[in-house]
Design an enzyme around this catalytic site. Structure first.
Site, PDB file in Angstrom:
ATOM      1  N   TYR A  12      36.790  49.626  44.231  1.00 13.39           N
ATOM      2  CA  TYR A  12      37.029  50.147  45.578  1.00 13.39           C
ATOM      3  C   TYR A  12      38.338  50.938  45.677  1.00 13.39           C
ATOM      4  O   TYR A  12      38.908  51.082  46.747  1.00 13.39           O
ATOM      5  CB  TYR A  12      36.999  49.010  46.614  1.00 13.39           C
ATOM      6  CG  TYR A  12      38.066  47.950  46.431  1.00 13.39           C
ATOM      7  CD1 TYR A  12      39.261  47.997  47.130  1.00 13.39           C
ATOM      8  CD2 TYR A  12      37.871  46.887  45.556  1.00 13.39           C
ATOM      9  CE1 TYR A  12      40.238  47.033  46.971  1.00 13.39           C
ATOM     10  CE2 TYR A  12      38.832  45.915  45.380  1.00 13.39           C
ATOM     11  CZ  TYR A  12      40.013  45.993  46.102  1.00 13.39           C
ATOM     12  OH  TYR A  12      40.977  45.035  45.930  1.00 13.39           O
ATOM     13  N   ASP A  38      40.357  36.272  38.995  1.00  7.19           N
ATOM     14  CA  ASP A  38      39.705  37.359  38.247  1.00  7.19           C
ATOM     15  C   ASP A  38      40.579  37.759  37.060  1.00  7.19           C
ATOM     16  O   ASP A  38      40.795  38.935  36.788  1.00  7.19           O
ATOM     17  CB  ASP A  38      39.437  38.557  39.171  1.00  7.19           C
ATOM     18  CG  ASP A  38      38.443  39.540  38.557  1.00  7.19           C
ATOM     19  OD1 ASP A  38      37.776  39.182  37.565  1.00  7.19           O
ATOM     20  OD2 ASP A  38      38.322  40.678  39.065  1.00  7.19           O
ATOM     21  N   LYS A  40      41.452  38.620  33.548  1.00  3.06           N
ATOM     22  CA  LYS A  40      40.751  39.210  32.393  1.00  3.06           C
ATOM     23  C   LYS A  40      41.633  40.330  31.856  1.00  3.06           C
ATOM     24  O   LYS A  40      42.535  40.819  32.570  1.00  3.06           O
ATOM     25  CB  LYS A  40      39.375  39.742  32.802  1.00  3.06           C
ATOM     26  CG  LYS A  40      39.410  40.777  33.911  1.00  3.06           C
ATOM     27  CD  LYS A  40      38.012  41.250  34.271  1.00  3.06           C
ATOM     28  CE  LYS A  40      38.065  42.213  35.457  1.00  3.06           C
ATOM     29  NZ  LYS A  40      36.777  42.733  35.862  1.00  3.06           N
ATOM     30  N   ASN A  85      42.687  43.293  33.941  1.00  2.00           N
ATOM     31  CA  ASN A  85      43.587  43.102  35.084  1.00  2.00           C
ATOM     32  C   ASN A  85      44.986  42.691  34.655  1.00  2.00           C
ATOM     33  O   ASN A  85      45.767  42.180  35.455  1.00  2.00           O
ATOM     34  CB  ASN A  85      43.002  42.054  36.038  1.00  2.00           C
ATOM     35  CG  ASN A  85      41.829  42.612  36.815  1.00  2.00           C
ATOM     36  OD1 ASN A  85      41.709  43.834  36.963  1.00  2.00           O
ATOM     37  ND2 ASN A  85      40.953  41.745  37.297  1.00  2.00           N
ATOM     38  N   ASP A 101      45.731  43.274  40.243  1.00  2.00           N
ATOM     39  CA  ASP A 101      44.450  43.116  40.939  1.00  2.00           C
ATOM     40  C   ASP A 101      44.271  41.707  41.522  1.00  2.00           C
ATOM     41  O   ASP A 101      43.494  40.901  41.011  1.00  2.00           O
ATOM     42  CB  ASP A 101      43.285  43.474  39.997  1.00  2.00           C
ATOM     43  CG  ASP A 101      41.988  43.667  40.780  1.00  2.00           C
ATOM     44  OD1 ASP A 101      42.009  43.483  42.010  1.00  2.00           O
ATOM     45  OD2 ASP A 101      40.970  43.988  40.159  1.00  2.00           O
ATOM     46  N   THR A 127      34.301  38.074  36.922  1.00  3.42           N
ATOM     47  CA  THR A 127      33.541  38.677  35.836  1.00  3.42           C
ATOM     48  C   THR A 127      32.848  37.586  35.042  1.00  3.42           C
ATOM     49  O   THR A 127      33.471  36.575  34.697  1.00  3.42           O
ATOM     50  CB  THR A 127      34.528  39.462  34.935  1.00  3.42           C
ATOM     51  OG1 THR A 127      35.304  40.306  35.781  1.00  3.42           O
ATOM     52  CG2 THR A 127      33.806  40.303  33.911  1.00  3.42           C
TER      53      THR A 127
END
Ligand code: ATP
Length: 315
Positions: free
Chosen positions: A44, A156, A158, A161, A174, A202
């Site tokens: 986004y 999130d 990972k 990020n 993020d 994810t």
């Protein structure tokens, strides 16, 4: 804070007065910046390197289209990211300096991480050495220790990020999926004690309890950390399959193999982070993060000088 309003000037701050933000919403416009390279694109947002014309300062400007945010149901993501980055301050987190908006878009002026995503470093390097992995994991551990201490769960985590500065240190980014479990310095709390862990983020890094609807804890981030340790040493994440459904099956069954090149310390760390029971994962016990930081995998890490020491060479 950002208010997604039809205000054509875009500068009306509708923040409840009790909130004191460190990174102010400023009356900037895009004309105050020289636009440079596209740094990345998210679901986004797009992030562009910019230079402020008057001060020559460089930022990563995260640009979010208001209509797209509303259409994609990302309003709460944007608000959460803004709140968390604004209230938390640590060398292991991307810093937010200011925000502004116009009729079309919301803008976040972030610290620019010139080294790009840790994901790309891991892709380029294939397998990391134990020294490289223990350094990077230690920096992530410090950042997690800080955010968890502040009552924030990233949810999130990972390699996409986690960003590298120009000198190769890591910063978490993020925070749109984050959960705020206790009041932030400005008093904001988002915790719902009834809330169950749900699948956000994810598939490859999702914890088994998220798939089982068990209560949300910091264990979700520690599971993801375990996946990243494994991925650094193996070159691919532990739970990967042809579809999201099959990936979930592997997560629930804890179906992964550690090859002989995993040292006993690495093996033990992965096993203690990828424990199906979130309450048994390292750092969740009574000793908290001290237990995780004392793990032999980190025997070469000088915790007190981590941010001053030389990071691994980038690929
Ligand atoms: P997601 O789809 O993961 O939710 P998002 O829309 O929230 O993404 P981000 O993940 O914040 O967007 O940013 C998208 C990409 O832009 C990142 O993956 C990264 O490559 C780049 N990026 C973000 N912030 C910075 C920064 N501060 N410095 C350099 N690059 C950045």
């Amino acid at each position: 804070m950002f208010s997604i309003s039809a205000d054509p000037a875009g500068n009306k701050d509708q923040t409840p007065r009790k909130f004191a933000f460190r990174a102010p919403q400023l009356p900037y416009t895009v004309n105050d910046f020289v636009f440079g390279k596209l740094l990345g694109v998210g679901s986004y947002s797009k992030v562009v390197r910019v230079k402020k014309k008057d001060t020559e300062e460089e930022f990563a400007l995260k640009i979010m289209d208001k209509r797209h945010i509303i259409k994609e149901n990302k309003v709460s993501h944007v608000k959460t990211e803004r709140l968390v980055l604004d209230q938390l301050c640590h060398p292991g987190l991307v810093r937010l300096f200011f925000t502004f908006q116009d009729a079309q878009s919301l803008y976040m002026g972030l610290e620019c991480c010139h080294g790009g995503e840790l994901f790309y470093q891991m892709m380029k390097k294939g397998r990391l050495s134990i020294d490289e992995a223990s350094f990077y994991i230690a920096e992530i551990v410090e950042a997690l220790e800080y955010i968890h201490g502040e009552g924030v769960i990233h949810r999130d985590l990972k390699p996409e990020n986690i960003l590298l500065t120009s000198d190769g240190h890591l910063k978490l980014a993020d925070f749109g999926s984050a959960k705020i479990m206790k009041p932030l310095p400005n008093g904001f709390i988002q915790n719902d004690p009834e809330e169950k862990t749900t699948f956000v983020g994810t598939a490859e890094y999702v914890s088994p309890e998220a798939l089982n609807g068990r209560p949300l804890t910091i264990g979700a981030d520690l599971w993801a950390l375990g996946c990243i340790v494994y991925q650094m040493l193996e070159g691919k994440p532990p739970f990967r399959a042809a579809s999201e459904y099959l990936t979930f099956q592997k997560v629930m069954a804890r179906d992964f193999v550690m090859q002989p090149h995993f040292t006993p310390e690495a093996r033990d760390l992965v096993n203690h982070l990828l424990d199906l029971d979130p309450e048994r994962r390292l750092a969740t016990g009574s000793m908290g993060y001290a237990a995780l930081k004392a793990h032999p995998f980190f025997s070469r890490v000088k915790w007190s000088q981590l941010r001053e020491s030389t990071p691994p060479k980038t690929a």
